[in-house]
Design a protein around this motif. Sequence first.
Motif, mmCIF file in Angstrom:
data_model
loop_
_atom_site.group_PDB
_atom_site.id
_atom_site.type_symbol
_atom_site.label_atom_id
_atom_site.label_comp_id
_atom_site.label_asym_id
_atom_site.label_seq_id
_atom_site.Cartn_x
_atom_site.Cartn_y
_atom_site.Cartn_z
ATOM 1 N N LEU A 90 31.632 -39.027 96.252
ATOM 2 C CA LEU A 90 30.951 -40.265 95.848
ATOM 3 C C LEU A 90 30.626 -41.103 97.102
ATOM 4 O O LEU A 90 31.484 -41.314 97.959
ATOM 5 N N GLY A 91 29.380 -41.572 97.162
ATOM 6 C CA GLY A 91 28.935 -42.323 98.338
ATOM 7 C C GLY A 91 28.058 -41.476 99.250
ATOM 8 O O GLY A 91 27.238 -42.004 99.995
ATOM 9 N N GLY A 134 36.935 -36.188 88.037
ATOM 10 C CA GLY A 134 36.799 -34.739 88.119
ATOM 11 C C GLY A 134 35.958 -34.272 89.296
ATOM 12 O O GLY A 134 35.793 -34.992 90.284
ATOM 13 N N PRO A 135 35.396 -33.069 89.187
ATOM 14 C CA PRO A 135 34.792 -32.376 90.319
ATOM 15 C C PRO A 135 33.615 -33.115 90.950
ATOM 16 O O PRO A 135 32.829 -33.759 90.246
ATOM 17 N N ASN A 136 33.567 -32.986 92.248
ATOM 18 C CA ASN A 136 32.490 -33.504 93.112
ATOM 19 C C ASN A 136 32.540 -35.013 93.309
ATOM 20 O O ASN A 136 31.798 -35.544 94.140
ATOM 21 N N GLU A 146 20.966 -41.531 95.277
ATOM 22 C CA GLU A 146 19.914 -42.111 94.421
ATOM 23 C C GLU A 146 20.362 -42.149 92.956
ATOM 24 O O GLU A 146 19.861 -42.933 92.160
ATOM 25 N N ILE A 147 21.338 -41.300 92.618
ATOM 26 C CA ILE A 147 21.892 -41.297 91.248
ATOM 27 C C ILE A 147 23.225 -42.048 91.198
ATOM 28 O O ILE A 147 23.459 -42.863 90.300
ATOM 29 N N TYR A 148 24.094 -41.768 92.187
ATOM 30 C CA TYR A 148 25.473 -42.258 92.089
ATOM 31 C C TYR A 148 25.786 -43.449 93.009
ATOM 32 O O TYR A 148 26.869 -44.020 92.913
ATOM 33 N N GLY A 149 24.826 -43.814 93.869
ATOM 34 C CA GLY A 149 25.031 -44.972 94.729
ATOM 35 C C GLY A 149 25.802 -44.643 96.003
ATOM 36 O O GLY A 149 26.124 -43.482 96.275
ATOM 37 N N TYR A 150 26.126 -45.678 96.750
ATOM 38 C CA TYR A 150 26.746 -45.518 98.076
ATOM 39 C C TYR A 150 28.217 -45.910 98.094
ATOM 40 O O TYR A 150 28.896 -45.717 99.098
ATOM 41 N N ASP A 151 28.720 -46.468 97.016
ATOM 42 C CA ASP A 151 30.147 -46.810 96.991
ATOM 43 C C ASP A 151 30.986 -45.542 96.921
ATOM 44 O O ASP A 151 30.550 -44.527 96.351
ATOM 45 N N THR A 152 32.171 -45.594 97.481
ATOM 46 C CA THR A 152 33.081 -44.449 97.497
ATOM 47 C C THR A 152 34.188 -44.650 96.456
ATOM 48 O O THR A 152 34.338 -45.752 95.903
#
Length: 148
Positions: free
Chosen positions: A16-17, A10-12, A22-28
Amino acid sequence: MSKLIYILNGPNLNLLGQRQPEIYGYDTLADVERNCAAVAAEKGFEVKLFQSNHEGVVIDTIHEARQTACGIVINPGAFTHTSVAILDALNAFEGPVIECHISNVHKREAFRHHSYISLRADGVMAGFGVEGYELAVRRICSIVSAKK
Ligand code: DQA
């Protein structure tokens, strides 16, 4: 019987990445799709990843999944906490549904603690980072394979 697993976002989550790493990490999402495809392939399944910022598009994709997919992994983003309409759409899908959150929503603001989607989900991942998607795909493969 379909061997295709939908991974709905879903939204946003297109950010990702880049968004709050700091919450969701650097992976896309591209990394998520590649890693999930590898897990699924080991079990003889395929994945197709979708992302939309629009609730209606997420719903339309769930409707499409009724004809094409054997299971759904869904990270509805903020729609998790607001969308009866996505819950209703998932209730019209017959296969397994795993709800997946990258962060541990229960460790965060109180408004993230409630999920409409959990009323339908066969399992919930939260706080496993993007690895949660792979675990969710693995679980769908097990449920679908056990049904045959
Ligand atoms: C999220 C958690 C939601 O509360 C938030 O709105 C998101 C992402 C997660 O993956 O941790 O957009 O679903």
